[in-house]
Design a protein around this motif. Structure first.
Motif, short mmCIF file in Angstrom:
data_model
loop_
_atom_site.label_atom_id
_atom_site.label_comp_id
_atom_site.label_asym_id
_atom_site.label_seq_id
_atom_site.Cartn_x
_atom_site.Cartn_y
_atom_site.Cartn_z
N CYS A 118 35.61 -11.05 21.04
CA CYS A 118 35.94 -9.58 20.46
C CYS A 118 36.52 -8.67 21.30
O CYS A 118 35.94 -8.70 22.55
N GLN A 119 37.58 -8.39 20.50
CA GLN A 119 38.07 -6.27 21.13
C GLN A 119 38.41 -5.46 20.29
O GLN A 119 37.69 -5.45 19.69
N ILE A 120 38.06 -3.98 21.57
CA ILE A 120 38.13 -2.71 21.13
C ILE A 120 39.58 -2.25 21.02
O ILE A 120 40.05 -2.38 21.51
N ILE A 121 39.71 -2.15 19.54
CA ILE A 121 41.01 -1.00 20.06
C ILE A 121 41.08 0.17 19.03
O ILE A 121 39.91 0.74 18.37
N SER A 122 41.72 1.34 19.64
CA SER A 122 41.92 2.35 19.19
C SER A 122 42.96 2.62 18.97
O SER A 122 43.73 2.41 18.92
N GLY A 123 43.14 3.64 17.58
CA GLY A 123 44.34 4.01 16.76
C GLY A 123 44.12 5.50 16.03
O GLY A 123 42.99 6.57 16.51
N TYR A 124 44.46 5.39 15.02
CA TYR A 124 43.91 6.84 14.00
C TYR A 124 43.91 6.05 12.70
O TYR A 124 44.15 5.00 12.56
N THR A 125 44.01 7.24 11.48
CA THR A 125 42.89 6.70 10.36
C THR A 125 44.26 7.54 9.44
O THR A 125 44.65 8.43 9.49
N LYS A 126 44.29 7.15 8.56
CA LYS A 126 44.57 7.56 7.24
C LYS A 126 44.41 7.41 5.91
O LYS A 126 43.28 6.23 6.03
N GLN A 127 44.02 8.29 5.09
CA GLN A 127 43.45 8.53 3.92
C GLN A 127 44.15 9.74 2.55
O GLN A 127 44.35 10.48 3.31
#
Length: 382
Positions: A118-127
């Motif tokens: 299991c790995q952590i992912i960082s990023g950004y989101t959109k709605q």
């Protein structure tokens, strides 16, 4: 980095529908004894005892996190990323509160204790085609079928209403396939898109989540496999390379890149300071050996030793000081605050080497003399 969460959740979804998704693990997980809730290893041990299949174990871990952690509205802008992962997870267990990084790391810790990659992912989101103004963190697991699936326990735990967290469990972001996750989640590192033909930031914003197979094939599985063997510093360097390749045009990606540069600078600085401390320890070892020799010389080389043994007594500290001198002048930047002490240390190494070499001259001369002449040397030279 600060994390703000925007929950993509529709209140029209009936709770009974959600409950049915977790019904095969819910009652069992709710029966975990309080004594086994204090650490992720204990939680994982309980899950392993009760469930044997991959799907049920991961679902149980996910359900435990989303049903036990409440989104911490009061600290959504003040995430402490200085503390270790263990400390962060421990505080999450105790407080039962957190933001996205806490949810993700809590889930990762249980899944890892269960034996899953299991790995952590960082990023950004959109709605609704609007990019969130804060970064986000979620998780991914490589399942037994060797494919990667995304999990966002934060977005599946509930939603915010009138500045209050409302727990409403969902399963929309449980075991999500790559193209589905990319509808709303964009990793800073395209490796974590889990696509052979990664999409661009522009396509993400324009809702064009379609792989362009005219571009060069990207073997993300092999890249991830190699990545996971690297040190943390090497992983950050890898991320920097891939972010440069994509251009990191989004404001949040730019912010991440600046943080990344500082992280790499800090790693380099810490590595150099660690090396400086190692040189200092070696230098002190040399000082100790030189003092032993001086004490022995002051005792007029008594009790008697073999000539070669006496020679070795002065050669060893000189060798150490020469090694220290060689390494300290190859040392990288150790921080502005350490420069004055570093220069003093360099001068000390030079001075002590000169002193040790004078003793070496004495020993070399001593070893060429007869027994009678040797005794006279101690009367003439101190």
């Amino acid at each position: 980095m600060k994390y703000l969460i925007y929950f993509l959740f529709f209140q029209t979804v009936a709770y009974t529908q959600v409950k049915s998704f977790y019904s095969d693990v819910e009652k069992t997980i709710q029966s975990i004894p309080s004594s086994q809730k204090k650490a992720t290893a204990e939680i994982a041990a309980f899950i392993q005892e009760k469930f044997t299949s991959e799907d049920l174990q991961i679902k149980a871990a996910y359900y435990y996190v989303i049903s036990n952690v409440a989104y911490d509205i009061s600290h959504e802008f003040t995430v402490n990323l200085v503390i270790s992962d263990d400390e962060m997870v421990s505080k999450t267990i105790t407080s039962k509160k957190g933001v996205c990084i806490h949810y993700a790391k809590f889930f990762k810790d249980i899944a890892s204790n269960l034996g899953y990659n299991c790995q952590i992912i960082s990023g950004y989101t959109k709605q609704n085609s609007i990019i969130a103004d804060q970064s986000h963190a979620w998780a991914a697991i490589q399942m037994n079928d060797q494919n990667w699936y995304a999990f966002d326990p934060t977005w599946d735990s509930g939603f915010i209403q009138n500045k209050k967290f409302v727990r409403r469990l969902n399963s929309k972001y449980y075991k999500t396939k790559p193209l589905e996750m990319l509808q709303t989640h964009m990793p800073f590192d395209y490796m974590w898109q889990f696509l052979n033909y990664p999409i661009t930031e522009q396509d993400f914003l324009a809702n064009k989540v379609v792989q362009d197979k005219n571009q060069e094939l990207f073997d993300y599985k092999a890249t991830i496999k190699t990545y996971l063997t690297l040190t943390e510093n090497e992983q950050l360097s890898d991320l920097k390379t891939r972010m440069i390749q994509t251009g990191y045009k989004n404001n949040l990606a730019k912010e991440r890149f600046e943080i990344l540069k500082k992280q790499l600078e800090t790693f380099s600085l810490n590595k150099n300071v660690k090396e400086l401390n190692a040189i200092s320890n070696k230098y002190n070892e040399g000082i100790s050996l030189l003092n032993e020799f001086i004490y022995y010389r002051n005792a007029q080389f008594k009790p008697a030793k073999e000539d070669q043994e006496i020679l070795e007594m002065i050669i060893k500290p000189i060798s150490i000081f020469e090694d220290c001198s060689d390494k300290i002048y190859k040392l990288g930047f150790v921080g502005q605050d350490n420069l004055y002490d570093l220069n003093k240390f360099k001068r000390s190494i030079i001075d002590i080497m000169e002193e040790a070499k004078k003793h070496k001259v004495f020993v070399d001369d001593y070893l060429t003399k007869s027994e009678r002449e040797r005794k006279k040397m101690f009367l003439l030279k101190k």
